[in-house]
Scaffold this active site. Structure first.
Site, PDB file in Angstrom:
ATOM      1  N   HIS A  18      10.932  50.555  25.795  1.00  0.00           N
ATOM      2  CA  HIS A  18      10.000  51.597  25.317  1.00  0.00           C
ATOM      3  C   HIS A  18       8.668  51.534  26.069  1.00  0.00           C
ATOM      4  CE1 HIS A  18      12.518  53.230  22.130  1.00  0.00           C
ATOM      5  NE2 HIS A  18      12.965  51.995  22.005  1.00  0.00           N
ATOM      6  N   THR A  19       8.753  51.088  27.295  1.00  0.00           N
ATOM      7  CA  THR A  19       7.571  51.056  28.158  1.00  0.00           C
ATOM      8  C   THR A  19       7.605  52.185  29.182  1.00  0.00           C
ATOM      9  OG1 THR A  19       8.807  49.480  29.492  1.00  0.00           O
ATOM     10  CG2 THR A  19       7.141  48.570  28.007  1.00  0.00           C
ATOM     11  N   GLY A 116      27.180  55.429  23.625  1.00  0.00           N
ATOM     12  CA  GLY A 116      26.280  55.075  22.519  1.00  0.00           C
ATOM     13  C   GLY A 116      26.094  53.583  22.337  1.00  0.00           C
ATOM     14  N   GLU A 161      18.082  65.582  29.693  1.00  0.00           N
ATOM     15  CA  GLU A 161      18.029  64.864  28.401  1.00  0.00           C
ATOM     16  C   GLU A 161      17.080  65.584  27.439  1.00  0.00           C
ATOM     17  OE1 GLU A 161      19.241  61.762  27.290  1.00  0.00           O
ATOM     18  OE2 GLU A 161      20.005  60.813  29.119  1.00  0.00           O
ATOM     19  N   ASP A 173      16.682  54.658  32.618  1.00  0.00           N
ATOM     20  CA  ASP A 173      18.136  54.586  32.805  1.00  0.00           C
ATOM     21  C   ASP A 173      18.552  55.205  34.136  1.00  0.00           C
ATOM     22  OD1 ASP A 173      17.773  53.760  30.243  1.00  0.00           O
ATOM     23  OD2 ASP A 173      18.563  55.575  29.310  1.00  0.00           O
TER      24      ASP A 173
HETATM   25  C1  GLA Z   1      16.550  54.644  26.256  1.00  0.00           C
HETATM   26  C2  GLA Z   1      15.853  55.710  27.085  1.00  0.00           C
HETATM   27  C3  GLA Z   1      14.947  55.071  28.138  1.00  0.00           C
HETATM   28  C4  GLA Z   1      14.028  54.020  27.543  1.00  0.00           C
HETATM   29  C5  GLA Z   1      14.815  53.081  26.626  1.00  0.00           C
HETATM   30  C6  GLA Z   1      13.913  52.141  25.865  1.00  0.00           C
HETATM   31  O1  GLA Z   1      17.458  53.932  27.029  1.00  0.00           O
HETATM   32  O2  GLA Z   1      16.797  56.538  27.708  1.00  0.00           O
HETATM   33  O3  GLA Z   1      14.222  56.069  28.813  1.00  0.00           O
HETATM   34  O4  GLA Z   1      12.956  54.607  26.880  1.00  0.00           O
HETATM   35  O5  GLA Z   1      15.599  53.780  25.675  1.00  0.00           O
HETATM   36  O6  GLA Z   1      13.361  51.220  26.726  1.00  0.00           O
END
Ligand code: GLA
Length: 362
Positions: A18-19, A116, A161, A173
């Site tokens: 979540h960075t 998932g 997305e 990702d």
């Molecule tokens: C998911 C999102 C990424 C990222 C992560 C958390 O994988 O697709 O963009 O925010 O959560 O690190």
């Protein structure tokens, strides 16, 4: 009949959760599992015509082989869809909007990243499909097009997305899938989108993942809510991203926003510490950093679940030096680090850093 094929891997995020959408740091690596897309510009998908650059017309017929499901849509203006179809329609249409010429095509999708499970099956699908369709569209063209701008592709996938799937994810990702390299983790600085390889030297230690068994979907989980909380924290702090936040000012935020922002600030520091530990071959230190990351995700960012906690407990009880949820949370997989004399428990899958997205022989 011209055809193309591409493979894109899923990823494990070693640390830095979540960075990405907070212009912070992360340290993911691409894994061997991924999604393969085979495409052909074939008459059975309808007459392919191109009405000029970026104005492809015609039909895409898509088969998800593992699900035994299919989809069929006009490139010109397909209605939105759900599940895997949303990604396929989104990628095809966004490529056309970005100026790529796509022929009418039939595509076949198969993969071995559990959907998932927090290992980026969706980014693998987006990236493999984008690469296969771009290649198909540029086949036989003399102008040298087909040069891949991997950063632009990552951004296009993130747009899909957001606008087709409803998940406001960052670029973690897609960048991991597109830039992954064998035996390397990637230190990504999302402020300037700088990507530096860090040798994933584990000296006999092993990284393994266990699926918590709880499926997640970012569009319907608390993921978008977390993004909104970070935006609100930035507004109150008067900064454009949490990367700019002053730790003392963060202490004065209302409790929930303070917790979210503190996680992000601490997680950026943990990424730097993990890079140092990895480079120094200090694997026990890396284990402790993974544990600290998980505690922060659980207590400050509040993205863990009972099933994830149970999985973490199981891995630590099996002797892991560190264990943390990997990916967005709200279910998904747990990553754990094992010393050479500790065997990952039954059901754990060892993960290795593998090559990034690539074209295959059609
Ligand atoms: C998911 C999102 C990424 C990222 C992560 C958390 O994988 O697709 O963009 O925010 O959560 O690190």
């Amino acid at each position: 009949m011209s055809s193309s094929a591409a493979f894109a891997p899923g990823r494990v995020n070693l640390i830095g959760e979540h960075t990405d959408y907070n212009e912070g740091l992360a340290l993911p690596f691409a894994i061997a599992e991924g999604v393969t897309v085979r495409a052909c510009a074939c008459a059975s998908a309808g007459e392919g015509q191109s009405a000029g650059e970026g104005q492809s017309v015609g039909r895409i017929v898509a088969h998800a082989l593992d699900l035994d499901e299919s989809d069929e849509f006009e490139l010109r203006a397909p209605p939105p869809a759900r599940g895997w179809r949303a990604y396929v329609r989104g990628i095809a249409v966004e490529l056309v909007r970005a100026g790529y010429t796509l022929p009418a095509a039939r595509v076949e999708i198969s993969g071995d990243v559990p959907r998932g499970s927090g290992l980026s099956s969706s980014a693998a699908l987006e990236v493999a499909l984008a690469l296969a369709l771009i290649e198909l569209g540029s086949r036989g063209r003399a102008d040298g097009s087909g040069q891949l701008d991997r950063l632009a592709i990552a951004k296009l996938c993130a747009r899909v997305e957001r606008e087709w799937v409803g998940a406001e994810t960052g670029l973690l990702d897609q960048l991991a899938s597109l830039y992954g390299a064998s035996a390397q983790a990637l230190r990504i600085d999302f402020r300037g989108l700088e990507i530096d390889p860090v040798p994933r030297r584990l000296a006999g230690w092993r990284l393994a993942v266990v699926d918590s068994g709880e499926r997640h979907a970012h569009a319907s989980s608390g993921y978008n809510e977390r993004r909104a909380e970070c935006r609100r924290a930035c507004e109150l702090l008067g900064v454009s991203s949490l990367r700019e936040a002053d730790p003392q000012a963060v202490e004065r935020l209302p409790p929930v926003l303070r917790a979210r922002a503190s996680h992000v600030l601490g997680e950026n520091e943990r990424v730097e510490a993990a890079v140092v530990a990895l480079r120094a071959g200090d694997l026990p230190a890396l284990g402790a950093i993974l544990n600290a990351s998980h505690a922060s995700l659980r207590d400050l960012y509040e993205v863990s679940t009972p099933a994830v906690e149970e999985t973490v407990r199981l891995l630590l009880a099996a002797g892991a030096a560190g264990a943390r949820l990997t990916g967005g949370g709200f279910g998904g997989s747990v990553l754990a680090l094992f010393a050479p004399d500790r065997a990952p428990p039954a059901g754990a899958r060892e993960v290795r850093a593998s090559g990034g997205a690539r074209l295959l022989a059609p």
